[in-house]
Design a protein around this motif. Structure first.
Motif, PDB file in Angstrom:
ATOM      1  N   ILE A 107      13.160   5.352  -8.571  1.00 32.98           N
ATOM      2  CA  ILE A 107      12.837   5.368  -7.140  1.00 32.98           C
ATOM      3  C   ILE A 107      11.997   6.604  -6.864  1.00 32.98           C
ATOM      4  CG2 ILE A 107      13.703   5.449  -4.777  1.00 32.98           C
ATOM      5  CD1 ILE A 107      16.270   4.146  -5.772  1.00 32.98           C
ATOM      6  N   ILE A 108      10.804   6.385  -6.355  1.00 30.73           N
ATOM      7  CA  ILE A 108       9.898   7.475  -6.007  1.00 30.73           C
ATOM      8  C   ILE A 108       9.737   7.475  -4.498  1.00 30.73           C
ATOM      9  CG2 ILE A 108       7.569   8.389  -6.296  1.00 30.73           C
ATOM     10  CD1 ILE A 108       7.482   6.873  -8.982  1.00 30.73           C
ATOM     11  N   ASN A 109       9.894   8.652  -3.909  1.00 31.68           N
ATOM     12  CA  ASN A 109       9.899   8.764  -2.452  1.00 31.68           C
ATOM     13  C   ASN A 109       8.643   9.440  -1.922  1.00 31.68           C
ATOM     14  OD1 ASN A 109      12.620   7.710  -1.981  1.00 31.68           O
ATOM     15  ND2 ASN A 109      13.262   9.531  -3.105  1.00 31.68           N
ATOM     16  N   CYS A 110       8.357   9.129  -0.687  1.00 32.32           N
ATOM     17  CA  CYS A 110       7.180   9.712  -0.038  1.00 32.32           C
ATOM     18  C   CYS A 110       7.455   9.810   1.459  1.00 32.32           C
ATOM     19  CB  CYS A 110       5.977   8.829  -0.305  1.00 32.32           C
ATOM     20  SG  CYS A 110       4.458   9.355   0.481  1.00 32.32           S
ATOM     21  N   ALA A 111       7.165  10.980   2.022  1.00 33.05           N
ATOM     22  CA  ALA A 111       7.257  11.150   3.470  1.00 33.05           C
ATOM     23  C   ALA A 111       5.837  11.134   4.014  1.00 33.05           C
ATOM     24  CB  ALA A 111       7.935  12.475   3.808  1.00 33.05           C
ATOM     25  N   TYR A 112       5.583  10.341   5.015  1.00 34.39           N
ATOM     26  CA  TYR A 112       4.239  10.313   5.568  1.00 34.39           C
ATOM     27  C   TYR A 112       4.191  11.038   6.898  1.00 34.39           C
ATOM     28  CZ  TYR A 112       5.817   6.152   8.233  1.00 34.39           C
ATOM     29  OH  TYR A 112       6.495   5.277   9.052  1.00 34.39           O
ATOM     30  N   SER A 113       2.980  11.296   7.347  1.00 37.28           N
ATOM     31  CA  SER A 113       2.831  12.280   8.417  1.00 37.28           C
ATOM     32  C   SER A 113       2.635  11.685   9.807  1.00 37.28           C
ATOM     33  CB  SER A 113       1.659  13.208   8.104  1.00 37.28           C
ATOM     34  OG  SER A 113       0.465  12.459   7.947  1.00 37.28           O
ATOM     35  N   ASN A 114       2.042  10.506   9.881  1.00 39.51           N
ATOM     36  CA  ASN A 114       1.617  10.007  11.188  1.00 39.51           C
ATOM     37  C   ASN A 114       2.424   8.771  11.582  1.00 39.51           C
ATOM     38  OD1 ASN A 114       0.258   8.981  13.434  1.00 39.51           O
ATOM     39  ND2 ASN A 114      -1.739   9.641  12.676  1.00 39.51           N
ATOM     40  N   SER A 115       3.176   8.899  12.647  1.00 40.14           N
ATOM     41  CA  SER A 115       4.014   7.777  13.073  1.00 40.14           C
ATOM     42  C   SER A 115       3.189   6.570  13.515  1.00 40.14           C
ATOM     43  CB  SER A 115       4.945   8.215  14.198  1.00 40.14           C
ATOM     44  OG  SER A 115       4.185   8.703  15.286  1.00 40.14           O
ATOM     45  N   ALA A 116       1.902   6.772  13.776  1.00 39.38           N
ATOM     46  CA  ALA A 116       1.047   5.659  14.198  1.00 39.38           C
ATOM     47  C   ALA A 116       0.366   4.956  13.020  1.00 39.38           C
ATOM     48  CB  ALA A 116      -0.016   6.169  15.164  1.00 39.38           C
ATOM     49  N   SER A 117       0.562   5.448  11.808  1.00 41.05           N
ATOM     50  CA  SER A 117      -0.044   4.794  10.634  1.00 41.05           C
ATOM     51  C   SER A 117       0.481   3.379  10.493  1.00 41.05           C
ATOM     52  CB  SER A 117       0.267   5.597   9.363  1.00 41.05           C
ATOM     53  OG  SER A 117      -0.362   6.853   9.397  1.00 41.05           O
ATOM     54  N   ASP A 118      -0.411   2.447  10.164  1.00 44.87           N
ATOM     55  CA  ASP A 118       0.001   1.046  10.139  1.00 44.87           C
ATOM     56  C   ASP A 118      -0.153   0.377   8.786  1.00 44.87           C
ATOM     57  OD1 ASP A 118      -2.994  -0.387  11.717  1.00 44.87           O
ATOM     58  OD2 ASP A 118      -2.721   0.952  10.009  1.00 44.87           O
ATOM     59  N   TYR A 119      -0.542   1.153   7.782  1.00 47.09           N
ATOM     60  CA  TYR A 119      -0.757   0.551   6.471  1.00 47.09           C
ATOM     61  C   TYR A 119      -0.516   1.610   5.420  1.00 47.09           C
ATOM     62  CZ  TYR A 119      -3.272  -1.697   2.624  1.00 47.09           C
ATOM     63  OH  TYR A 119      -3.623  -2.259   1.430  1.00 47.09           O
ATOM     64  N   PHE A 120       0.179   1.206   4.335  1.00 47.98           N
ATOM     65  CA  PHE A 120       0.565   2.151   3.302  1.00 47.98           C
ATOM     66  C   PHE A 120       0.331   1.527   1.928  1.00 47.98           C
ATOM     67  CE2 PHE A 120       2.669   4.872   6.340  1.00 47.98           C
ATOM     68  CZ  PHE A 120       3.019   3.982   7.340  1.00 47.98           C
ATOM     69  N   ILE A 121      -0.068   2.387   0.992  1.00 47.04           N
ATOM     70  CA  ILE A 121      -0.355   1.908  -0.363  1.00 47.04           C
ATOM     71  C   ILE A 121       0.315   2.834  -1.373  1.00 47.04           C
ATOM     72  CG2 ILE A 121      -2.159   1.257  -2.014  1.00 47.04           C
ATOM     73  CD1 ILE A 121      -4.189   1.324   0.206  1.00 47.04           C
ATOM     74  N   TRP A 122       0.741   2.264  -2.474  1.00 49.42           N
ATOM     75  CA  TRP A 122       1.173   3.048  -3.634  1.00 49.42           C
ATOM     76  C   TRP A 122       0.148   2.864  -4.746  1.00 49.42           C
ATOM     77  CZ3 TRP A 122       4.748   6.703  -4.184  1.00 49.42           C
ATOM     78  CH2 TRP A 122       5.804   6.764  -3.277  1.00 49.42           C
ATOM     79  N   TYR A 123      -0.220   4.015  -5.343  1.00 47.20           N
ATOM     80  CA  TYR A 123      -1.124   4.011  -6.479  1.00 47.20           C
ATOM     81  C   TYR A 123      -0.444   4.650  -7.681  1.00 47.20           C
ATOM     82  CZ  TYR A 123      -5.196   3.044  -3.460  1.00 47.20           C
ATOM     83  OH  TYR A 123      -6.107   2.476  -2.607  1.00 47.20           O
ATOM     84  N   LYS A 124      -0.875   4.216  -8.863  1.00 46.17           N
ATOM     85  CA  LYS A 124      -0.437   4.795 -10.129  1.00 46.17           C
ATOM     86  C   LYS A 124      -1.652   5.418 -10.792  1.00 46.17           C
ATOM     87  CE  LYS A 124       1.122   3.287 -14.747  1.00 46.17           C
ATOM     88  NZ  LYS A 124       1.447   2.103 -15.582  1.00 46.17           N
ATOM     89  N   GLN A 125      -1.507   6.655 -11.261  1.00 44.58           N
ATOM     90  CA  GLN A 125      -2.621   7.302 -11.935  1.00 44.58           C
ATOM     91  C   GLN A 125      -2.180   7.820 -13.294  1.00 44.58           C
ATOM     92  OE1 GLN A 125      -4.397  10.776 -10.053  1.00 44.58           O
ATOM     93  NE2 GLN A 125      -6.381  10.304 -10.942  1.00 44.58           N
ATOM     94  N   GLU A 126      -2.758   7.276 -14.323  1.00 46.77           N
ATOM     95  CA  GLU A 126      -2.519   7.757 -15.680  1.00 46.77           C
ATOM     96  C   GLU A 126      -3.482   8.905 -15.965  1.00 46.77           C
ATOM     97  OE1 GLU A 126      -3.093   3.973 -17.593  1.00 46.77           O
ATOM     98  OE2 GLU A 126      -0.938   3.733 -17.837  1.00 46.77           O
ATOM     99  N   SER A 127      -3.104   9.719 -16.916  1.00 51.60           N
ATOM    100  CA  SER A 127      -3.869  10.914 -17.238  1.00 51.60           C
ATOM    101  C   SER A 127      -5.313  10.574 -17.579  1.00 51.60           C
ATOM    102  CB  SER A 127      -3.204  11.645 -18.402  1.00 51.60           C
ATOM    103  OG  SER A 127      -3.889  12.834 -18.692  1.00 51.60           O
ATOM    104  N   GLY A 128      -6.244  11.219 -16.897  1.00 55.61           N
ATOM    105  CA  GLY A 128      -7.657  11.033 -17.183  1.00 55.61           C
ATOM    106  C   GLY A 128      -8.281   9.790 -16.594  1.00 55.61           C
ATOM    107  N   LYS A 129      -7.531   9.079 -15.748  1.00 56.48           N
ATOM    108  CA  LYS A 129      -8.047   7.825 -15.184  1.00 56.48           C
ATOM    109  C   LYS A 129      -8.014   7.864 -13.668  1.00 56.48           C
ATOM    110  CE  LYS A 129      -6.571   4.998 -19.103  1.00 56.48           C
ATOM    111  NZ  LYS A 129      -5.770   3.814 -19.529  1.00 56.48           N
ATOM    112  N   GLY A 130      -8.699   6.899 -13.043  1.00 62.24           N
ATOM    113  CA  GLY A 130      -8.646   6.765 -11.602  1.00 62.24           C
ATOM    114  C   GLY A 130      -7.356   6.092 -11.165  1.00 62.24           C
ATOM    115  N   PRO A 131      -6.955   6.297  -9.908  1.00 68.48           N
ATOM    116  CA  PRO A 131      -5.742   5.646  -9.394  1.00 68.48           C
ATOM    117  C   PRO A 131      -5.870   4.130  -9.422  1.00 68.48           C
ATOM    118  CG  PRO A 131      -6.419   7.451  -7.957  1.00 68.48           C
ATOM    119  CD  PRO A 131      -7.530   7.224  -8.927  1.00 68.48           C
ATOM    120  N   GLN A 132      -4.752   3.487  -9.719  1.00 67.54           N
ATOM    121  CA  GLN A 132      -4.700   2.032  -9.806  1.00 67.54           C
ATOM    122  C   GLN A 132      -3.769   1.506  -8.719  1.00 67.54           C
ATOM    123  OE1 GLN A 132      -2.972   0.860 -13.521  1.00 67.54           O
ATOM    124  NE2 GLN A 132      -3.057  -1.333 -13.100  1.00 67.54           N
TER     125      GLN A 132
END
Lengths: 113, 113
Positions: free
Chosen positions: A20-45
Motif C-alpha cells: 500500500i503506497i499512500n499519497c496526500a494531495y494538496s487541492n480539495s478542488a482537484s478532480d482527477y488523480f493518476i498513479w505512475y510507476k517509474q523504473e530507474s532510468g526510464k520515464g513514468p508509466q
C-alpha cells in the motif's frame, strides 16, 4: 540508472505481500488523480487513474482508493512481484482548466524475492 | 510503433552553452509538456503547449525556451541562463480536451560539465 529514488520514502516488502503506497494531495478542488510507476532510468508509466466522483477503482492487481475528506490517495498492489520495484508517483490535475498535473515526490517500493 | 521519443538519452554540455532536447510523438496528441526531475523530488513543469504555435510557462520556465511549430514536435532549449541545468528531463503528451492522462517519453539526462 537515474537516481530518482534518493531521499524518498521507501516501502520494503516481500514478494507475494500486498503493498500500500499512500499519497496526500494538496487541492480539495482537484478532480482527477493518476498513479505512475517509474523504473530507474526510464520515464513514468501510467498505472491507473480515478476521478473525484469515485472512491475506488480497480485494475489488474492494482486498486486506487480516494478519500476526499482527508485529501488522501492510496495505491494497493496485490501479490507484489520483484518487477514492481520502482518509484511510484501520484499526480493531481490542476483545476485551472488546462490539463496540467501536480506531482507528489514519490515513494520507492523495494520488493525482495 | 506509436509513442513518445526523446533524444538523446544522455547529453553533456559545457557551462555557458545552450542545448536543445528533442521530443517527438506520433500519437496525434494536441498537448505536450516538459518536466524536470531532480533526485528525491517530484516532476516540475517547465513549459506546456495545448496546440501548435502556442505554449505557456509552467512553474520553472526561467532559463528555458520552447517552440511548437509542428504538432508532433516540442523541442526544449536549455539556455545558459538556467542556473542549475543538470537534471533528468521528461516530455509528455495527452490528447487534449477532456483527456487528462499524460503519457511520458523515456527522458533525457542532461549533465553540465
Amino acid at each position: 540508472g537515474e537516481s530518482v529514488g534518493l531521499h524518498l520514502p521507501t516501502l520494503s516488502v516481500q514478494e507475494g505481500d500486498n503493498s500500500i503506497i499512500n499519497c496526500a494531495y494538496s487541492n480539495s478542488a482537484s478532480d482527477y488523480f493518476i498513479w505512475y510507476k517509474q523504473e530507474s532510468g526510464k520515464g513514468p508509466q501510467f498505472i491507473i487513474d480515478i476521478r473525484s466522483n469515485m472512491d475506488k477503482r480497480q485494475g489488474q492487481r492494482v486498486t486506487v482508493l480516494l478519500n476526499k475528506t482527508v485529501k488522501h490517495l492510496s495505491l494497493q498492489i496485490a501479490a507484489t512481484q520483484p518487477g514492481d520495484s520502482a518509484v511510484y508517483f501520484c499526480a493531481e490535475k490542476r483545476v485551472s482548466g488546462y490539463s496540467t498535473l501536480t506531482f507528489g515526490k514519490g515513494t520507492m517500493l523495494l520488493v525482495s524475492p | 510503433d506509436g509513442g513518445i521519443t526523446q533524444s538523446p538519452k544522455y547529453l553533456f554540455r559545457k557551462e555557458g552553452q545552450n542545448v536543445t532536447l528533442s521530443c517527438e510523438q506520433n500519437l496525434n496528441h494536441d498537448a505536450m509538456y516538459w518536466y524536470r526531475q531532480d533526485p528525491g523530488q517530484g516532476l516540475r513543469l517547465i513549459y506546456y503547449s495545448q496546440i501548435v504555435n502556442d505554449f505557456q510557462k509552467g512553474d520553472i520556465a526561467e532559463g528555458y525556451s520552447v517552440s511548437r511549430e509542428k504538432k508532433e514536435s516540442f523541442p526544449l532549449t536549455v539556455t545558459s541562463a538556467q542556473k542549475n541545468p543538470t537534471a533528468f528531463y521528461l516530455c509528455a503528451s495527452n490528447g487534449g480536451g477532456s483527456t487528462d492522462t499524460q503519457y511520458f517519453g523515456p527522458g533525457t539526462r542532461l549533465t553540465v560539465l
